[in-house]
Design a protein around this motif. Structure first.
Motif, PDB file in Angstrom:
ATOM      1  N   GLU A   1       0.608  -1.217   0.000  1.00 18.62           N
ATOM      2  CA  GLU A   1       0.332   0.059   0.132  1.00 18.62           C
ATOM      3  C   GLU A   1       0.700   1.187  -0.118  1.00 18.62           C
ATOM      4  O   GLU A   1       0.609   2.323  -0.484  1.00 18.62           O
ATOM      5  CB  GLU A   1      -0.948   0.306   1.357  1.00 18.62           C
ATOM      6  N   ALA A   2       2.089   0.745   0.411  1.00 21.75           N
ATOM      7  CA  ALA A   2       2.630   2.518   0.865  1.00 21.75           C
ATOM      8  C   ALA A   2       3.599   2.640  -0.444  1.00 21.75           C
ATOM      9  O   ALA A   2       3.599   3.360  -1.279  1.00 21.75           O
ATOM     10  CB  ALA A   2       4.069   1.985   1.708  1.00 21.75           C
ATOM     11  N   LEU A   3       4.335   1.592  -1.186  1.00 16.01           N
ATOM     12  CA  LEU A   3       4.201   1.948  -2.307  1.00 16.01           C
ATOM     13  C   LEU A   3       3.399   2.943  -3.094  1.00 16.01           C
ATOM     14  O   LEU A   3       3.678   2.958  -4.234  1.00 16.01           O
ATOM     15  CB  LEU A   3       5.283   0.310  -3.732  1.00 16.01           C
ATOM     16  N   ALA A   4       2.135   1.895  -3.810  1.00 14.33           N
ATOM     17  CA  ALA A   4       1.054   1.961  -4.724  1.00 14.33           C
ATOM     18  C   ALA A   4       1.022   3.312  -4.257  1.00 14.33           C
ATOM     19  O   ALA A   4       0.300   4.251  -5.320  1.00 14.33           O
ATOM     20  CB  ALA A   4      -0.199   0.719  -3.994  1.00 14.33           C
ATOM     21  N   LEU A   5       0.665   3.937  -2.996  1.00 14.65           N
ATOM     22  CA  LEU A   5       0.344   5.117  -3.418  1.00 14.65           C
ATOM     23  C   LEU A   5       1.393   6.232  -3.137  1.00 14.65           C
ATOM     24  O   LEU A   5       0.514   7.244  -4.855  1.00 14.65           O
ATOM     25  CB  LEU A   5       0.723   5.407  -1.876  1.00 14.65           C
ATOM     26  N   LYS A   6       2.590   6.456  -3.662  1.00 14.26           N
ATOM     27  CA  LYS A   6       3.687   6.869  -4.571  1.00 14.26           C
ATOM     28  C   LYS A   6       3.192   6.999  -5.780  1.00 14.26           C
ATOM     29  O   LYS A   6       3.117   7.411  -6.955  1.00 14.26           O
ATOM     30  CB  LYS A   6       4.742   6.205  -3.996  1.00 14.26           C
ATOM     31  N   ARG A   7       3.046   5.335  -6.647  1.00  9.77           N
ATOM     32  CA  ARG A   7       2.518   4.862  -7.916  1.00  9.77           C
ATOM     33  C   ARG A   7       1.752   5.305  -7.915  1.00  9.77           C
ATOM     34  O   ARG A   7       1.537   5.921  -9.718  1.00  9.77           O
ATOM     35  CB  ARG A   7       2.361   3.615  -8.115  1.00  9.77           C
ATOM     36  N   GLN A   8       0.187   5.346  -7.554  1.00 13.18           N
ATOM     37  CA  GLN A   8      -1.175   6.360  -8.489  1.00 13.18           C
ATOM     38  C   GLN A   8      -0.538   7.565  -7.950  1.00 13.18           C
ATOM     39  O   GLN A   8      -1.520   8.445  -9.006  1.00 13.18           O
ATOM     40  CB  GLN A   8      -2.077   5.596  -7.163  1.00 13.18           C
ATOM     41  N   CYS A   9       0.180   8.278  -7.143  1.00 15.26           N
ATOM     42  CA  CYS A   9       0.495   9.906  -7.419  1.00 15.26           C
ATOM     43  C   CYS A   9       1.258  10.141  -8.783  1.00 15.26           C
ATOM     44  O   CYS A   9       0.322  10.849  -9.175  1.00 15.26           O
ATOM     45  CB  CYS A   9       0.912  10.334  -5.788  1.00 15.26           C
ATOM     46  N   LEU A  10       1.836   9.084  -8.882  1.00 15.12           N
ATOM     47  CA  LEU A  10       2.862   9.237  -9.987  1.00 15.12           C
ATOM     48  C   LEU A  10       2.107   9.658 -10.903  1.00 15.12           C
ATOM     49  O   LEU A  10       1.530   9.655 -12.147  1.00 15.12           O
ATOM     50  CB  LEU A  10       3.971   8.622 -10.593  1.00 15.12           C
ATOM     51  N   ILE A  11       1.554   8.252 -11.473  1.00 12.29           N
ATOM     52  CA  ILE A  11      -0.038   7.909 -13.021  1.00 12.29           C
ATOM     53  C   ILE A  11      -1.099   9.012 -12.675  1.00 12.29           C
ATOM     54  O   ILE A  11      -0.625   9.912 -13.976  1.00 12.29           O
ATOM     55  CB  ILE A  11      -0.352   6.012 -12.650  1.00 12.29           C
ATOM     56  N   HIS A  12      -0.967   9.893 -11.841  1.00 14.38           N
ATOM     57  CA  HIS A  12      -2.504  10.355 -11.194  1.00 14.38           C
ATOM     58  C   HIS A  12      -1.530  11.736 -11.709  1.00 14.38           C
ATOM     59  O   HIS A  12      -2.254  12.941 -11.379  1.00 14.38           O
ATOM     60  CB  HIS A  12      -3.141   9.910 -10.910  1.00 14.38           C
ATOM     61  N   ALA A  13      -0.627  12.218 -11.517  1.00 11.50           N
ATOM     62  CA  ALA A  13       0.514  13.314 -12.244  1.00 11.50           C
ATOM     63  C   ALA A  13      -0.426  14.142 -10.537  1.00 11.50           C
ATOM     64  O   ALA A  13      -1.062  15.438 -10.604  1.00 11.50           O
ATOM     65  CB  ALA A  13       0.426  14.523 -13.142  1.00 11.50           C
ATOM     66  N   LYS A  14      -0.142  13.533  -9.275  1.00 15.26           N
ATOM     67  CA  LYS A  14      -0.316  14.541  -7.818  1.00 15.26           C
ATOM     68  C   LYS A  14       0.987  14.697  -7.330  1.00 15.26           C
ATOM     69  O   LYS A  14       1.418  13.109  -7.537  1.00 15.26           O
ATOM     70  CB  LYS A  14      -1.642  13.511  -7.621  1.00 15.26           C
ATOM     71  N   PRO A  15       1.050  15.525  -6.781  1.00 15.60           N
ATOM     72  CA  PRO A  15       2.150  15.382  -5.853  1.00 15.60           C
ATOM     73  C   PRO A  15       2.102  14.352  -4.768  1.00 15.60           C
ATOM     74  O   PRO A  15       1.068  13.757  -3.928  1.00 15.60           O
ATOM     75  CB  PRO A  15       2.080  16.558  -4.820  1.00 15.60           C
ATOM     76  N   PHE A  16       3.597  13.871  -3.978  1.00 14.55           N
ATOM     77  CA  PHE A  16       3.679  12.864  -3.040  1.00 14.55           C
ATOM     78  C   PHE A  16       4.997  13.346  -3.145  1.00 14.55           C
ATOM     79  O   PHE A  16       6.163  13.225  -3.235  1.00 14.55           O
ATOM     80  CB  PHE A  16       3.929  11.385  -3.749  1.00 14.55           C
ATOM     81  N   LEU A  17       5.109  13.849  -1.343  1.00 15.82           N
ATOM     82  CA  LEU A  17       5.826  14.436  -0.662  1.00 15.82           C
ATOM     83  C   LEU A  17       6.198  13.473   0.589  1.00 15.82           C
ATOM     84  O   LEU A  17       5.274  12.939   1.377  1.00 15.82           O
ATOM     85  CB  LEU A  17       4.920  15.573  -0.549  1.00 15.82           C
TER      86      LEU A  17
END
Length: 291
Positions: free
Chosen positions: A105-121
């Motif tokens: 779930e931690a890796l998926a959170l970053k990946r989905q932020c990337l895919i959907h062009a949203k900031p992952f901080l």
């Protein structure tokens, strides 16, 4: 604006944790922009127990990570419009030696932020830098406490891109060439660094000087070399255009760089999505005008 919020135990179990350091420096800006947070269980509890963000209605408690809290944030980054739950990004203060930081779930959170062009901080510096960026775009005056993050003439920036995003990196560098040239030093890996140098020479950069200092290619250890710079506080900002759609043969090296950034959470800013990187550049130019 609505963000997911989580922090590994290292960052919230004592008063000097990264979560509290961020909130001490950012609470006024959070309230100015009316940023809402869906905070995972223990992160929410830590905030309320310390008395931060008191009486702040946009702070909402989600289940503990072990009970699906982080998984719910992943779904909300993708979007749950029928439930009115769509996140604009996520702040996740990562402890690089906490095993939960590499849970699916931690890796998926970053990946989905990337895919959907949203900031992952994932660092305090990244979250503070993003908040200042959003304040500037909202027309607010610059925050002098963020000046250190914008002292580009004293900073090193890493410019890295996976194969599918190398053209995007070249377009980004060309569009923001003057701003990127303000940095004291630029570093990169292998092919990306060479192509950026060729771009700079075509723009009139002296032919006997590299615009980007080139380390090895990623598969040959370039990411590890730049990670060492980050750990030694000799690289303060990384723009790392990651391709979330392909398997990465040198995954361990990439994770090494990402973990180095989170190790120096107060010092290193990392941007991984082209849209967010451009928004940062636009804000940096606006902020300089208001100085």
């Amino acid at each position: 604006m609505l963000l997911g919020l989580a922090a590994n135990r290292l960052h919230h179990h004592h008063a000097e944790g990264a979560l509290f350091e961020f909130l001490r420096q950012a609470e006024s800006g959070i309230r100015e922009l009316k940023i809402g947070f869906h905070a995972v269980g223990r992160t929410y509890d830590a905030i309320t127990q310390t008395g931060m963000l008191q009486h702040y209605a946009p702070l909402v408690r989600y289940p503990h990570g072990s009970r699906g809290g982080l998984m719910k944030l992943v779904a909300e980054v993708v979007g749950m419009p029928e439930a009115g739950r769509t996140l604009d990004g996520a702040i996740y203060f990562i402890d690089p030696v906490d095993p939960s930081s590499i849970f699916p779930e931690a890796l998926a959170l970053k990946r989905q932020c990337l895919i959907h062009a949203k900031p992952f901080l994932s660092t305090v510096a990244s979250a503070r830098d993003w908040l200042e960026m959003e304040r500037i775009h909202a027309g607010l005056a610059r925050n002098p406490q963020a000046d250190r993050l914008h002292d580009f003439e004293r900073q090193t920036i890493a410019l890295i891109a996976h194969d599918a995003l190398k053209p995007t990196m070249l377009e980004f560098a060309g569009r923001n060439f003057e701003l990127l040239s303000r940095f004291a030093r630029r570093v990169g890996t292998g092919t990306t660094g060479q192509r950026l140098n060729e771009l700079a020479w075509s723009r009139g950069w002296p032919l006997d000087q590299e615009w980007v200092y080139r380390f090895n290619s990623g598969p040959l250890g370039g990411d590890a070399q730049i990670a060492d710079l980050v750990l030694d506080r000799r690289c303060q900002r990384a723009i790392f255009f990651e391709d979330p759609h392909v398997a990465r043969q040198h995954e361990a090296d990439i994770q090494l760089l990402e973990r180095a950034v989170t190790t120096v959470t107060h010092e290193a800013v990392c941007v991984t999505a082209p849209h967010i990187a451009q928004r940062w550049c636009d804000a940096a130019l606006l902020r300089a005008v208001r100085a």
